[in-house]
Design a protein around this motif. Sequence first.
Motif, PDB file in Angstrom:
ATOM      1  N   GLY A 172      10.232   5.513 -10.931  1.00  0.00           N
ATOM      2  CA  GLY A 172       8.861   5.188 -11.289  1.00  0.00           C
ATOM      3  C   GLY A 172       8.287   6.113 -12.342  1.00  0.00           C
ATOM      4  O   GLY A 172       7.573   5.674 -13.258  1.00  0.00           O
ATOM      5  N   TYR A 173       8.581   7.416 -12.221  1.00  0.00           N
ATOM      6  CA  TYR A 173       8.094   8.364 -13.237  1.00  0.00           C
ATOM      7  C   TYR A 173       8.614   7.988 -14.619  1.00  0.00           C
ATOM      8  O   TYR A 173       7.859   7.942 -15.599  1.00  0.00           O
ATOM      9  CB  TYR A 173       8.531   9.798 -12.912  1.00  0.00           C
ATOM     10  CG  TYR A 173       8.651  10.631 -14.170  1.00  0.00           C
ATOM     11  CD1 TYR A 173       7.507  11.030 -14.856  1.00  0.00           C
ATOM     12  CD2 TYR A 173       9.894  10.922 -14.735  1.00  0.00           C
ATOM     13  CE1 TYR A 173       7.607  11.724 -16.058  1.00  0.00           C
ATOM     14  CE2 TYR A 173      10.002  11.613 -15.926  1.00  0.00           C
ATOM     15  CZ  TYR A 173       8.853  12.019 -16.584  1.00  0.00           C
ATOM     16  OH  TYR A 173       8.950  12.676 -17.776  1.00  0.00           O
ATOM     17  N   ILE A 196       2.280  10.547 -12.339  1.00  0.00           N
ATOM     18  CA  ILE A 196       3.143   9.787 -11.430  1.00  0.00           C
ATOM     19  C   ILE A 196       4.336  10.631 -10.982  1.00  0.00           C
ATOM     20  O   ILE A 196       4.757  10.567  -9.826  1.00  0.00           O
ATOM     21  CB  ILE A 196       3.619   8.495 -12.125  1.00  0.00           C
ATOM     22  CG1 ILE A 196       2.431   7.565 -12.363  1.00  0.00           C
ATOM     23  CG2 ILE A 196       4.687   7.798 -11.300  1.00  0.00           C
ATOM     24  CD1 ILE A 196       1.624   7.247 -11.126  1.00  0.00           C
ATOM     25  N   GLN A 209       4.982  11.369  -7.247  1.00  0.00           N
ATOM     26  CA  GLN A 209       6.212  10.898  -6.605  1.00  0.00           C
ATOM     27  C   GLN A 209       6.940  12.055  -5.923  1.00  0.00           C
ATOM     28  O   GLN A 209       7.439  11.913  -4.792  1.00  0.00           O
ATOM     29  CB  GLN A 209       7.093  10.257  -7.673  1.00  0.00           C
ATOM     30  CG  GLN A 209       8.307   9.513  -7.156  1.00  0.00           C
ATOM     31  CD  GLN A 209       8.932   8.664  -8.251  1.00  0.00           C
ATOM     32  OE1 GLN A 209       8.370   7.670  -8.689  1.00  0.00           O
ATOM     33  NE2 GLN A 209      10.102   9.059  -8.718  1.00  0.00           N
ATOM     34  N   HIS A 223       2.340   6.462  -3.505  1.00  0.00           N
ATOM     35  CA  HIS A 223       3.368   5.478  -3.840  1.00  0.00           C
ATOM     36  C   HIS A 223       2.751   4.129  -4.200  1.00  0.00           C
ATOM     37  O   HIS A 223       3.275   3.416  -5.072  1.00  0.00           O
ATOM     38  CB  HIS A 223       4.350   5.324  -2.677  1.00  0.00           C
ATOM     39  CG  HIS A 223       5.417   6.365  -2.670  1.00  0.00           C
ATOM     40  ND1 HIS A 223       5.204   7.630  -2.174  1.00  0.00           N
ATOM     41  CD2 HIS A 223       6.691   6.351  -3.133  1.00  0.00           C
ATOM     42  CE1 HIS A 223       6.305   8.352  -2.315  1.00  0.00           C
ATOM     43  NE2 HIS A 223       7.216   7.605  -2.895  1.00  0.00           N
ATOM     44  N   ILE A 239       1.930   4.306  -7.717  1.00  0.00           N
ATOM     45  CA  ILE A 239       3.156   4.141  -8.514  1.00  0.00           C
ATOM     46  C   ILE A 239       3.559   2.671  -8.582  1.00  0.00           C
ATOM     47  O   ILE A 239       3.888   2.148  -9.654  1.00  0.00           O
ATOM     48  CB  ILE A 239       4.303   4.979  -7.920  1.00  0.00           C
ATOM     49  CG1 ILE A 239       3.983   6.476  -8.005  1.00  0.00           C
ATOM     50  CG2 ILE A 239       5.621   4.679  -8.623  1.00  0.00           C
ATOM     51  CD1 ILE A 239       4.906   7.344  -7.183  1.00  0.00           C
TER      52      ILE A 239
END
Length: 713
Positions: free
Chosen positions: A79-80, A95, A99, A365, A368
């Motif tokens: 996700g990052y 993010i 995360q 999350h 994200i």
Amino acid sequence: MSKSKQKQSTLARTISLKVALSIGVGIMVGAGIFVFPGIASGQAGPAAMLSFLLAGAIALIVALCTAELATAMPASGGGYYFVSRAFGPFWGILIGVGQWMGLVFASSFYLYGFASYLIDLLKETGLQFGDPLILIGIGTALLLTSINILGTKSAGKLQNSIVLVLTGILTLLFLYGMLQALGIMGATNLPKPFAPKGLSPVVGVTALIFTSYLGFVQIATVGGEIINPQKNLPRALVGSVLIVTALYLLALFVSNSVLSTAELGELGETAIVEVARGLIGDIGAMVVLFAGLLATLSSANASILSSSRTIFALSNDGLIPKWVSVIHERFKTPHRALFLVGLPITGIMFVGNLEVLAETASMLHLLIYGLICGCVLKLRKNRPIWYVPGFKSPAYPILPIVGLVASFGLIFFMRPVSLLLGGAVLLVSALFYLVYARGKTLATPSPSHIAPELRKPRILIPVSLPQKESLPLAILRSFTDLEVLVLGYKELPEQTDPGQYKDEEGDESKKQLEKVKKELEDEEFDVKTELVFTPDVSQAIDNVIVEHDCQALLVVKPISQLNRLLIPVYDINQLSKRFATVIYELTTASNLPASLLFLSGSKDSEDSEDKDGADISVMKREAISRLKQAGIHKHQIKTSLVEVANISDAVKEESKPEDLVILVEANANERETFINEIRGEISDKINCPLLVVLEKREKEEKQAEESPAEEQE
């Protein structure tokens, strides 16, 4: 490597589809079965199954969006990485830290649960050891961190084994319970009434239990280590959501058939133990406690692995100090990143009650997940040249919009204290960005369909000693990453003995070659050298190409500025994957135009002119299409026609001193003849550098195709 580029650490692809699935399932299967059935059913009755189904549907939408992004960017960070490439480094660091800390909080929660289940299991067997929850949790955190440092394969095997045993136990137990509820074994006892409190609690319960679905995106976090990511990432992401949703619904159905809504609500997080006890007696309670032990251990292990890859990606991008992403020389794992996960977990264990931290992890999350859906919307709209996903989420743009709205919407159903903690993490991340990472730029992802070994090409530069021509640094700087192999050669007359010449003049030639190497190393390129004394330079070049598997050959000519790539197109088959990779590297880094030069030849009649014109038109369309598929933007591709049949005459007529002429060998098995032609005809007629893209010989290609299969086995 150019000093304008950052050298990045890379991790080996050792994670199979089974291990990838076990990471996702392993993180998710804990809370959804061992904590929430009693709590959710107490609030909504059997209708809590709708809450799990709704949460699963949202998770599936996000999983489909994640699969698209992951096949376009199969790199560590998940996700990052996606958010940072779509929205920039500021959102990336928010993010990334979210995360990282979200998984640290979740890991602490899982390990606290692991210690609780272990103590309860020992009590069931009659053993009493006091209440050493914190010591057990800390010891387990250090053990899992050590296993992950010792190697991803070791951690993956542990994860895979735990999840296989866990899902097997749960499936057998709940299938037995379902057979009882349906009356196949004993009297029918279906869950009823279905919605004793109405359907209004369903959405609130969905927000509460969404923690159960925190995990599938972590598969993408280790995307840089997954074997064959184009196929395995979508399968693992979607498959893990479907597997756990089925298990959750089965658990809810059986729980509500064994105990009433009031009983489940009163028992709360321990309800599943009593459900098992009701099914098969005290042995059932012990089985569930053992399964809970495996579930929390699996969730913690997978979270530690995934969280460390987020820190690794942040460090690789320079948003946190680079020393964090150093890979252990022996174990090939990011050991420093793993320490930065394991140590905070041991500290947080002293907090004790971690439910609020677990909900904070859910909040981070969900943020994200919403932004992941936003990434698909933005990247599909903007279409950057590097965005070439191997899988596309269906029903665009409806599904990404639904996923974005649903993910952000669920955040508002959480407790204020969790929102405040999550907001504090984001605020600290923003302040860190302003102090340390502001102004940082991020590397553009390479098209995922280009083979990894071609993303760092090895370019051979033959240099006649003593050096006569200046090195074309302007060309080399255009590559994102490369390795330079300098072949220093002294061309000898036929009658001269190379061994004798080496003894007499070798030391001076070595000094001259070291001078060339130092000039390149001062530019921070990765440089290797070879020195030969030979009457047959073409054969020597051929031997070095084969020995070192060089992807390209650069013929040196003086050049002060590179303005254009001039590419004679004489055979559409020349536009191979390796050829397109080199063009992509040069055009992406420097935004140079790629000018395709088509050779029409001589015209003997009007009919032949029409025929040749039609053939060239088809070749143009195909050439442009292939370059676009390789990730080269349409505006960078130019075409021109020259009415000659000979390549050397064509480039002599069209080339300028600021050009780079790019050729590809037509037949790798006749390389020595081709090199002779380049050195004797083409290079002598032009005043600009010449880059020859080299193809593998048939035997080498076959060996290369067989090697990866052997390694995976």
